[in-house]
Design a protein around this motif. Structure first.
Motif, mmCIF file in Angstrom:
data_model
loop_
_atom_site.group_PDB
_atom_site.id
_atom_site.type_symbol
_atom_site.label_atom_id
_atom_site.label_comp_id
_atom_site.label_asym_id
_atom_site.label_seq_id
_atom_site.Cartn_x
_atom_site.Cartn_y
_atom_site.Cartn_z
ATOM 1 N N TRP A 81 0.833 -1.197 0.000
ATOM 2 C CA TRP A 81 0.000 0.000 0.000
ATOM 3 C C TRP A 81 0.869 1.249 0.000
ATOM 4 C CZ3 TRP A 81 -4.459 -0.677 4.119
ATOM 5 C CH2 TRP A 81 -5.285 -1.739 3.723
ATOM 6 N N GLN A 82 0.353 2.280 -0.677
ATOM 7 C CA GLN A 82 0.897 3.624 -0.524
ATOM 8 C C GLN A 82 -0.045 4.335 0.436
ATOM 9 O OE1 GLN A 82 1.449 5.805 -4.157
ATOM 10 N NE2 GLN A 82 1.837 7.731 -3.085
ATOM 11 N N PHE A 83 0.484 4.888 1.514
ATOM 12 C CA PHE A 83 -0.330 5.431 2.602
ATOM 13 C C PHE A 83 0.282 6.745 3.051
ATOM 14 C CE2 PHE A 83 -0.902 5.080 7.434
ATOM 15 C CZ PHE A 83 -2.147 5.688 7.424
ATOM 16 N N GLU A 84 -0.476 7.841 2.933
ATOM 17 C CA GLU A 84 0.080 9.140 3.296
ATOM 18 C C GLU A 84 -1.023 10.112 3.692
ATOM 19 O OE1 GLU A 84 2.263 10.063 -0.190
ATOM 20 O OE2 GLU A 84 0.486 10.379 -1.428
ATOM 21 N N PRO A 85 -0.695 11.044 4.592
ATOM 22 C CA PRO A 85 -1.682 12.067 4.963
ATOM 23 C C PRO A 85 -1.826 13.089 3.841
ATOM 24 C CG PRO A 85 0.409 12.490 6.048
ATOM 25 C CD PRO A 85 0.573 11.195 5.311
ATOM 26 N N GLU A 86 -3.005 13.677 3.722
ATOM 27 C CA GLU A 86 -3.204 14.708 2.711
ATOM 28 C C GLU A 86 -2.517 16.008 3.100
ATOM 29 O OE1 GLU A 86 -7.322 15.006 1.632
ATOM 30 O OE2 GLU A 86 -7.206 13.142 0.468
ATOM 31 N N GLN A 87 -2.269 16.199 4.393
ATOM 32 C CA GLN A 87 -1.464 17.336 4.856
ATOM 33 C C GLN A 87 -0.602 16.841 6.012
ATOM 34 O OE1 GLN A 87 -4.135 20.449 6.119
ATOM 35 N NE2 GLN A 87 -5.690 18.970 6.695
ATOM 36 N N ASN A 88 0.601 17.388 6.095
ATOM 37 C CA ASN A 88 1.553 16.898 7.097
ATOM 38 C C ASN A 88 1.328 17.478 8.481
ATOM 39 O OD1 ASN A 88 2.978 15.239 5.297
ATOM 40 N ND2 ASN A 88 4.094 17.010 4.512
ATOM 41 N N THR A 89 0.851 18.712 8.563
ATOM 42 C CA THR A 89 0.596 19.345 9.862
ATOM 43 C C THR A 89 -0.626 20.242 9.757
ATOM 44 O OG1 THR A 89 1.998 21.268 9.396
ATOM 45 C CG2 THR A 89 3.042 19.396 10.501
ATOM 46 N N ILE A 90 -1.275 20.439 10.913
ATOM 47 C CA ILE A 90 -2.345 21.435 11.023
ATOM 48 C C ILE A 90 -2.244 22.066 12.407
ATOM 49 C CG2 ILE A 90 -3.952 20.282 9.426
ATOM 50 C CD1 ILE A 90 -5.521 19.360 11.899
ATOM 51 N N LYS A 91 -2.837 23.239 12.545
ATOM 52 C CA LYS A 91 -2.947 23.885 13.856
ATOM 53 C C LYS A 91 -4.396 23.778 14.303
ATOM 54 C CE LYS A 91 0.891 27.150 13.920
ATOM 55 N NZ LYS A 91 1.565 26.473 15.005
ATOM 56 N N VAL A 92 -4.591 23.339 15.547
ATOM 57 C CA VAL A 92 -5.943 23.194 16.078
ATOM 58 C C VAL A 92 -6.017 23.847 17.448
ATOM 59 C CG1 VAL A 92 -6.350 21.038 14.831
ATOM 60 C CG2 VAL A 92 -5.481 20.957 17.160
#
Length: 198
Positions: A81-92
């Motif tokens: 599988w290729q598995f990756e987040p759509e964004q690497n970081t977010i601020k919450v």
């Protein structure tokens, strides 16, 4: 009345010893079967080892304090599988419910199934990281070549602001590792739907 012979006394003693040994072995076997679910329960309850919490509802407050959440993705050998987040970081903000997506592509020419393990770092932050919905809760089965977006809905508990141990904490890393499932369960899972965020 005749006294028990030494041979009878020895036989009784041997029977007691054998019964005690049998009970001990049964207890140890039972304890070994109970160890895994008990350890899992302990980790989920305390956040030990970076284990995140499972929430059924959003928190009642949102604070102005922000946290950077990093996303890490890994796939173990044997799962193509290729598995990756759509964004690497977010601020919450603390207490803010957010939805993020990971993309998974099955690069095999056959159906494959995987299950994700997960934790957060620092490990002590696990007690404050709550998931409302996540693809990691169930096995995921992909048809050959299938590509899918999978959601995780989470918040960082506002109670983190009251935890003196985390006064200087400003970054949490959420890490997933997909493992191959050799014998998938009968119920095939599809994309985990995410509830709407507030």
């Amino acid at each position: 009345m005749s006294q028990p012979t030494p041979q009878r006394k020895a036989t009784r003693r041997d029977m007691y010893v054998a019964a005690a040994c049998g009970a001990f072995v049964a207890l140890m076997v039972g304890a070994s079967y109970a160890a895994v679910p008990l350890y899992d329960w302990f980790c989920r309850t305390t956040g030990f080892g970076g284990t995140t919490q499972v929430a059924t509802a959003a928190p009642t407050q949102t604070l102005e304090r922000t946290m950077t959440v990093r996303f890490d993705s890994n796939v173990m050998p044997g799962l193509p599988w290729q598995f990756e987040p759509e964004q690497n970081t977010i601020k919450v903000k603390l207490g803010e419910v957010v939805t993020v997506y990971y993309t998974v592509t099955n690069q095999a020419a056959r159906e494959t199934t995987g299950q994700a393990s997960y934790n957060v770092t620092p490990l002590t932050a696990g007690i404050h990281f709550h998931k409302i919905n996540c693809f990691c809760f169930t096995e995921q089965t992909f048809a050959r070549g299938e590509k899918r977006e999978m959601a995780v809905v989470f918040y960082v508990d506002p109670k983190l602001a009251e935890d003196a141990e985390h006064d200087g904490l400003n970054t949490i890393t959420l890490s997933y590792t997909f493992y191959p499932v050799r014998e998938p369960s009968r119920v095939k899972t599809s994309q985990t739907s995410a509830p709407e965020t507030r």
